[in-house]
Design an enzyme around this catalytic site. Structure first.
Site, PDB file in Angstrom:
ATOM      1  N   CYS A  34       1.268  -1.107  -0.181  1.00 34.50           N
ATOM      2  CA  CYS A  34      -0.190  -0.199  -0.102  1.00 34.50           C
ATOM      3  C   CYS A  34       0.749   0.999   0.067  1.00 34.50           C
ATOM      4  O   CYS A  34       0.221   2.144   0.218  1.00 34.50           O
ATOM      5  CB  CYS A  34      -0.575  -0.450   1.385  1.00 34.50           C
ATOM      6  SG  CYS A  34      -2.808  -0.217   1.265  1.00 34.50           S
ATOM      7  N   ASP A  36       1.980   2.371   2.789  1.00 34.43           N
ATOM      8  CA  ASP A  36       1.856   3.059   4.474  1.00 34.43           C
ATOM      9  C   ASP A  36       3.333   3.263   4.797  1.00 34.43           C
ATOM     10  O   ASP A  36       3.950   2.025   5.129  1.00 34.43           O
ATOM     11  CB  ASP A  36       0.669   2.271   5.116  1.00 34.43           C
ATOM     12  CG  ASP A  36      -0.475   2.326   4.645  1.00 34.43           C
ATOM     13  OD1 ASP A  36      -1.411   2.834   3.587  1.00 34.43           O
ATOM     14  OD2 ASP A  36      -1.596   1.254   3.857  1.00 34.43           O
ATOM     15  N   CYS A  59      -3.142   4.857   3.637  1.00 38.01           N
ATOM     16  CA  CYS A  59      -4.911   5.406   3.334  1.00 38.01           C
ATOM     17  C   CYS A  59      -5.142   4.970   3.963  1.00 38.01           C
ATOM     18  O   CYS A  59      -4.968   5.418   5.287  1.00 38.01           O
ATOM     19  CB  CYS A  59      -4.887   3.337   2.725  1.00 38.01           C
ATOM     20  SG  CYS A  59      -4.847   1.904   3.187  1.00 38.01           S
ATOM     21  N   CYS A 103      -3.235  -3.371   5.878  1.00 35.56           N
ATOM     22  CA  CYS A 103      -2.914  -2.367   6.869  1.00 35.56           C
ATOM     23  C   CYS A 103      -3.351  -2.353   8.122  1.00 35.56           C
ATOM     24  O   CYS A 103      -2.953  -1.635   8.804  1.00 35.56           O
ATOM     25  CB  CYS A 103      -3.920  -1.585   6.253  1.00 35.56           C
ATOM     26  SG  CYS A 103      -4.346  -0.985   4.415  1.00 35.56           S
TER      27      CYS A 103
HETATM   28 ZN   LIG Z   1      -2.930   0.590   3.487  1.00 40.65          ZN
END
Ligand SMILES: [Zn+2]
Length: 122
Positions: A34, A36, A59, A103
């Site tokens: 992602c 992140d 995100c 996440c």
């Molecule tokens: Zn994410």
């Protein structure tokens, strides 16, 4: 992508966002899929987490899980905080879309890294 109201709330109004100068524990982890990046700062007295701040670039799921997980470990003993799982975090948010579960792992890992940092400095 359908996010729960709780995810949106924590995404729009993150709790405990920021940094702590000279933290007793610091952890930084990243999720390659992602992009992140999550940082956790802990202030710890007698093994109790007295303050926690996070800084997350990522995100909505990453920000919401960071936010709620800081609330879940505040005033907890470090050994209790180590037991926090991404599943518990996702449940506290009334669920996450399956493609976003990874996440929530980030929050668990960042907290563990910060506590390990604290342990290693003791
Ligand atoms: Zn994410």
């Amino acid at each position: 992508m359908q996010y729960s109201e709780k995810v949106m709330d924590h995404f729009m109004n993150p709790r405990n966002s920021g940094v702590i100068e000279n933290p007793d524990g610091y952890g930084k982890v990243g999720s390659p899929s992602c992009g992140d990046v999550m940082e956790i700062f802990l202030k710890i007295e007698d093994d109790i987490i007295k303050d926690v701040k996070f800084r997350t670039f990522g995100c909505a799921s990453a920000i919401a899980t960071s936010s709620i997980s800081t609330e879940m470990i505040l005033e907890k003993n470090v050994s209790e905080a180590l037991e926090l799982t991404n599943k518990a975090v996702a449940e506290a948010l009334d669920g996450l879309p399956p493609v976003k579960m990874h996440c929530s792992v980030l929050a668990e890992e960042a907290i563990k890294a910060a506590i390990e940092d604290y342990m290693s400095k003791k």
